[in-house]
Design an enzyme around this catalytic site. Structure first.
Site, PDB file in Angstrom:
ATOM      1  N   THR A 182      10.194  14.457   6.414  1.00  0.00           N
ATOM      2  CA  THR A 182       9.383  13.480   5.707  1.00  0.00           C
ATOM      3  C   THR A 182      10.095  12.137   5.744  1.00  0.00           C
ATOM      4  O   THR A 182      11.300  12.067   5.526  1.00  0.00           O
ATOM      5  CB  THR A 182       9.111  13.920   4.255  1.00  0.00           C
ATOM      6  OG1 THR A 182       8.392  12.879   3.597  1.00  0.00           O
ATOM      7  CG2 THR A 182      10.374  14.230   3.481  1.00  0.00           C
ATOM      8  N   GLU A 194       7.723  18.186   0.511  1.00  0.00           N
ATOM      9  CA  GLU A 194       8.717  18.967  -0.243  1.00  0.00           C
ATOM     10  C   GLU A 194       8.082  20.076  -1.095  1.00  0.00           C
ATOM     11  O   GLU A 194       8.782  20.961  -1.578  1.00  0.00           O
ATOM     12  CB  GLU A 194       9.492  18.043  -1.196  1.00  0.00           C
ATOM     13  CG  GLU A 194      10.426  17.064  -0.523  1.00  0.00           C
ATOM     14  CD  GLU A 194       9.751  15.745  -0.135  1.00  0.00           C
ATOM     15  OE1 GLU A 194       8.514  15.739   0.035  1.00  0.00           O
ATOM     16  OE2 GLU A 194      10.456  14.744  -0.001  1.00  0.00           O
ATOM     17  N   LYS A 250       1.634   3.859   1.616  1.00  0.00           N
ATOM     18  CA  LYS A 250       1.057   4.967   2.376  1.00  0.00           C
ATOM     19  C   LYS A 250      -0.271   4.533   2.982  1.00  0.00           C
ATOM     20  O   LYS A 250      -1.247   4.353   2.281  1.00  0.00           O
ATOM     21  CB  LYS A 250       0.886   6.200   1.506  1.00  0.00           C
ATOM     22  CG  LYS A 250       0.911   7.440   2.369  1.00  0.00           C
ATOM     23  CD  LYS A 250       1.024   8.687   1.574  1.00  0.00           C
ATOM     24  CE  LYS A 250       1.562   9.810   2.430  1.00  0.00           C
ATOM     25  NZ  LYS A 250       1.287  11.100   1.822  1.00  0.00           N
ATOM     26  N   TRP A 294       3.565   7.115   6.108  1.00  0.00           N
ATOM     27  CA  TRP A 294       4.423   6.213   5.343  1.00  0.00           C
ATOM     28  C   TRP A 294       4.837   4.950   6.090  1.00  0.00           C
ATOM     29  O   TRP A 294       5.183   4.991   7.255  1.00  0.00           O
ATOM     30  CB  TRP A 294       5.722   6.932   4.966  1.00  0.00           C
ATOM     31  CG  TRP A 294       5.575   8.060   3.996  1.00  0.00           C
ATOM     32  CD1 TRP A 294       5.852   9.374   4.247  1.00  0.00           C
ATOM     33  CD2 TRP A 294       5.153   7.984   2.638  1.00  0.00           C
ATOM     34  NE1 TRP A 294       5.621  10.111   3.110  1.00  0.00           N
ATOM     35  CE2 TRP A 294       5.187   9.287   2.113  1.00  0.00           C
ATOM     36  CE3 TRP A 294       4.741   6.934   1.816  1.00  0.00           C
ATOM     37  CZ2 TRP A 294       4.820   9.576   0.800  1.00  0.00           C
ATOM     38  CZ3 TRP A 294       4.376   7.217   0.512  1.00  0.00           C
ATOM     39  CH2 TRP A 294       4.422   8.530   0.026  1.00  0.00           C
TER      40      TRP A 294
HETATM   41  P1  AMP Z   1       3.949  13.509   2.098  1.00  0.00           P
HETATM   42  O1  AMP Z   1       5.241  14.166   1.883  1.00  0.00           O
HETATM   43  O2  AMP Z   1       3.936  12.594   3.278  1.00  0.00           O
HETATM   44  O3  AMP Z   1       2.829  14.476   2.119  1.00  0.00           O
HETATM   45  O4  AMP Z   1       3.675  12.525   0.877  1.00  0.00           O
HETATM   46  C1  AMP Z   1       3.690  12.951  -0.467  1.00  0.00           C
HETATM   47  C2  AMP Z   1       3.297  11.818  -1.348  1.00  0.00           C
HETATM   48  O5  AMP Z   1       1.962  11.390  -1.064  1.00  0.00           O
HETATM   49  C3  AMP Z   1       3.297  12.115  -2.830  1.00  0.00           C
HETATM   50  O6  AMP Z   1       4.572  12.074  -3.412  1.00  0.00           O
HETATM   51  C4  AMP Z   1       2.390  11.006  -3.354  1.00  0.00           C
HETATM   52  O7  AMP Z   1       3.089   9.773  -3.449  1.00  0.00           O
HETATM   53  C5  AMP Z   1       1.364  10.897  -2.251  1.00  0.00           C
HETATM   54  N1  AMP Z   1       0.183  11.721  -2.572  1.00  0.00           N
HETATM   55  C6  AMP Z   1      -0.125  12.945  -2.097  1.00  0.00           C
HETATM   56  N2  AMP Z   1      -1.290  13.384  -2.618  1.00  0.00           N
HETATM   57  C7  AMP Z   1      -1.725  12.421  -3.457  1.00  0.00           C
HETATM   58  C8  AMP Z   1      -2.860  12.283  -4.315  1.00  0.00           C
HETATM   59  N3  AMP Z   1      -3.824  13.199  -4.404  1.00  0.00           N
HETATM   60  N4  AMP Z   1      -2.929  11.155  -5.059  1.00  0.00           N
HETATM   61  C9  AMP Z   1      -1.982  10.201  -5.003  1.00  0.00           C
HETATM   62  N5  AMP Z   1      -0.912  10.272  -4.201  1.00  0.00           N
HETATM   63  C10 AMP Z   1      -0.775  11.369  -3.440  1.00  0.00           C
END
Ligand code: AMP
Length: 542
Positions: free
Chosen positions: A183, A326, A437, A442
Site C-alpha cells: 500500500t 491492512e 485519493k 493514492w
Molecule cells: P487502501 O489501502 O488503498 O484500500 O486505502 C484505504 C483507505 O481508503 C482508508 O484508510 C480510507 O482512508 C479510504 N477509504 C476506504 N473506504 C472508504 C470509505 N467507504 N469511505 C471513506 N474512505 C474510505
C-alpha cells in the site's frame, strides 16, 4: 478446561477444493480484448493445479513470491490459488504505481517470477533490468500488444501449464503467508502487508456473511475493483468459496462494457470504487438491471447523491463498505439494520452514506489523537479510527515504519478520523494521513508539495484533497510565493510536469499568504481542508 473440538487448519486449499468438488459446473467468465472467454470451475481447478506444477517446474522456492501484473481475469484467479495452495506467496503488483515504486516492491518482496498480461508489458518490460530477483516472466496473451522483456527467460502461460500434470496441494499451516499486497501512503516507499491463509479464510467468511456483502452460491459476482488492489475486496476468494459465478472484466474497464456485462451475464453483485459507479450509471439507462441485488462500493467515501441516484434510476442504492489494504480489506459495511427501522427515507440515505458497522470478527474504536483516550460512540466525539481482528495486519513486511501504525495494545491506527454512532455506524470525517485519493488510488500530498517547494519562487506549499465529482478527490496546491516574486498557476503546473506522474498534477493552484500551522509548527492540513471544503475545482465539470 479445554474444548473437545478438532483443530483443522483454515487454509485456502479448503476454499479451492469446494469450488472443485461442489461447484465444478459453475462458470468463470472473462471479458477479453476480442470477446468473452468462459470456462467452468472444474476446468479452472484443473488449470490451477497445472499452474502449481508449473511453479515447481520453474524451480520457484517453497515459499517463493509469485508476482502478478494483471487485469481481473480467469488466469489471475488461477494464480490467486495456485501460488498459496502450493505454499508460495502471491504478490499482486499494482499496475498504477510509479515505475520506481514497482521496482522497489518487486525487489523488497524478492519476487522470483512475474506473470504479466501482454497488454501490460509496455509498462513492465522497461523495468526488467531494475529487478534483482526475478528469474522468469510468464506472458499471458490477452489480445493486447506489448514488447517482450529482455534479459530474462520469457515463457508463454498456456504452453507452460499445458505441459504439466495437475499438482497435489498440501498446505496445513494456517499461519503460513498466502499473499501480499503493498500500500502506498503518505511518504516513502510502499509498505507490504502479508496475509496468512487463516486471515484470508476468515476474511472470506466475513465477506460471505449476510450482514456484510453476503456473497453466496446463487450470486453472479463482477469484481470491478482490481485484483491488484486489496485482494479485489475478497470477492475472488468469496466467489470461489461459495461457488458463485464470477464475471471478470479484463482489460476493457470502460463504463459501457461494464454496463453491458451486468445486463448480459445477469450480474447480481458488482463492486468498485465510486468513480466507476459514477461512470456506469448513465450507461445503465434503458438496460435490464433487475438481476442486481448489491453494488458494494468503497475505497473513498460514497457520496449520498451517487447512492440516491442509483436508488432513483435502478431502485438499488449503493452498499458502502470501508476498509484498507491492512484490513484485508472489508472491515465495515453500511447495511441498514432493523435498529433503524422507521427512519424516514432521507435519514436512511444518510446511514447508507456512512462507512457502516464493523463486520463480525472486526473490532473498531475511536481514540483521541493527542491523548490516545478511547472515545465514546456518541455520534459527536471524533478520533482516530483504530481496528483489531484476525484479518487486520499486525505489522508491515520487513519495514521499520511498522511501529508508527500500531498502538501499544496492537490495534491498527488507520489514519482515518471518525465519529461512531451509538448504533455502531462509523462516519469518517477527516484523515490524519497526508494523502489524496483520486479514483481509488493514492497521491502523496507530501511528495507533491516537496516538488512544488523545489520551485525557486515558492516559499511554502501545502497540498490537500478537495472533493471532485468524478474522482472523489483531486489535489489542490496552496502556494505561498516568496516576497517580491510573481508566479502563475500555469508555471507551477508546468514545473511539476515530468517531475510527478501526470495524474498527480494538481487540478488547481491557489496562492495564499501563509500555510496555517499547528501549535508545534507543522502544516495544519485540517485548517486548510476546512478553508477549502466547498472549493469548486475548475475540473469539476469535466
Ligand atoms: P487502501 O489501502 O488503498 O484500500 O486505502 C484505504 C483507505 O481508503 C482508508 O484508510 C480510507 O482512508 C479510504 N477509504 C476506504 N473506504 C472508504 C470509505 N467507504 N469511505 C471513506 N474512505 C474510505
Amino acid at each position: 478446561m479445554q474444548g473437545t473440538m478438532q483443530d483443522r487448519p483454515l487454509t485456502l486449499n479448503h476454499l479451492f477444493e469446494r469450488a472443485e468438488r461442489l461447484n465444478p459446473t459453475k462458470e468463470v467468465v472473462t471479458a477479453t480484448a476480442t470477446g468473452v472467454d468462459r470456462y467452468t470451475y472444474g476446468e479452472w481447478a484443473d488449470r490451477t493445479r497445472r499452474l502449481a506444477a508449473a511453479l515447481d517446474s520453474l524451480g520457484i522456492s517453497p515459499d517463493g513470491r509469485v508476482a502478478t501484473f494483471a487485469w481481473n481475469t480467469g488466469r489471475h484467479l488461477e494464480l490467486y490459488f495456485a501460488a498459496p495452495c502450493s505454499g508460495r506467496v502471491l504478490h499482486t503488483l499494482n499496475i498504477r504505481l510509479f515505475p520506481e515504486q514497482v521496482t522497489y516492491i518487486v525487489n523488497h518482496a524478492e519476487d522470483e517470477v512475474i506473470f504479466v498480461d501482454r497488454s501490460l508489458l509496455g509498462l513492465l518490460a522497461p523495468l526488467m533490468p531494475t529487478f534483482r530477483t526475478v528469474r522468469h516472466v510468464v506472458v499471458m496473451e490477452d489480445g493486447g500488444q506489448g514488447p517482450d522483456p529482455e534479459g530474462v527467460e520469457v515463457l508463454d502461460y498456456e504452453e507452460l501449464i499445458g505441459a504439466q500434470a495437475p499438482a497435489e496441494f498440501g498446505v496445513d499451516d494456517e499461519y503460513r503467508a498466502a499473499s501480499m499486497c503493498y500500500t502506498s501512503g503518505t511518504t516513502g516507499n510502499p509498505k507490504g502487508v502479508v496475509y496468512t491463509h487463516r486471515s484470508t479464510f476468515l476474511h472470506t467468511m466475513g465477506a460471505m456473511l449476510a450482514d456484510s456483502v453476503g456473497v453466496c452460491e446463487s450470486d453472479v459476482v463482477l469484481p470491478v475493483v482490481p485484483m491488484f488492489h486489496a485482494n479485489a475486496w475478497g470477492l475472488a476468494h468469496a466467489g470461489v468459496a461459495s461457488g458463485a459465478k464470477l464475471v471478470m472484466p479484463g482489460p476493457n474497464m470502460v463504463p459501457v462494457k461494464l454496463a453491458e456485462m451486468i445486463e448480459s451475464e445477469d450480474v447480481t453483485l458488482a463492486a468498485g470504487v465510486p468513480t466507476i459507479w459514477m461512470g456506469v450509471l448513465p450507461e445503465l439507462a434503458g438496460r435490464d438491471t433487475s438481476s442486481l441485488r448489491a453494488i458494494p462500493c468503497g475505497g473513498s467515501a460514497v457520496p449520498k447523491a451517487l447512492s440516491e441516484a442509483y436508488r432513483a434510476q435502478i431502485g438499488l442504492p449503493i452498499l458502502q463498505a470501508w476498509g484498507m489494504t491492512e484490513t484485508s480489506p472489508v472491515a465495515s459495511v453500511a447495511n441498514v439494520t432493523t435498529v433503524l427501522e422507521g427512519l424516514p427515507e432521507d435519514e436512511l440515505a444518510d446511514v447508507r452514506a456512512s462507512q457502516g458497522r464493523p463486520v463480525l470478527g472486526v473490532e473498531l474504536r475511536i481514540a483521541d489523537q493527542a491523548t490516545g483516550e478511547i472515545l465514546p460512540w456518541d455520534g459527536q466525539s471524533r478520533g482516530e479510527l483504530q481496528a483489531a481482528g484476525p484479518w487486520i495486519a499486525a505489522g508491515y513486511y520487513d519495514d521499520p515504519r511498522s511501529p508508527e501504525s500500531f498502538t501499544d495494545d496492537g490495534w491498527l491506527k488507520t489514519g482515518d478520523v471518525a465519529v461512531m454512532t451509538p448504533e455502531g455506524y462509523v462516519r469518517i470525517v477527516d484523515r490524519t494521513k497526508d494523502v489524496v485519493k483520486s479514483g481509488g488510488e493514492w497521491i502523496s500530498s507530501v511528495e507533491l508539495e516537496n516538488e512544488i517547494m523545489a520551485h525557486p519562487k515558492v516559499a511554502e506549499a501545502a497540498v490537500i484533497g478537495v472533493p471532485h465529482p468524478k474522482w472523489a478527490e483531486r489535489p489542490l496546491a496552496c502556494v505561498v510565493v516568496k516576497p517580491g516574486e510573481e508566479l502563475t498557476k500555469e508555471e507551477v503546473v508546468e514545473f511539476l510536469d515530468g517531475r510527478v506522474a501526470k495524474w498527480w498534477l494538481p487540478d488547481d493552484v491557489v496562492f495564499i499568504d501563509e500555510v496555517p500551522k499547528t501549535s508545534v509548527g507543522k502544516f495544519s492540513k485540517k485548517d486548510l481542508r476546512d478553508r477549502f471544503d466547498d472549493y469548486t475545482l475548475p475540473t469539476a465539470g469535466d
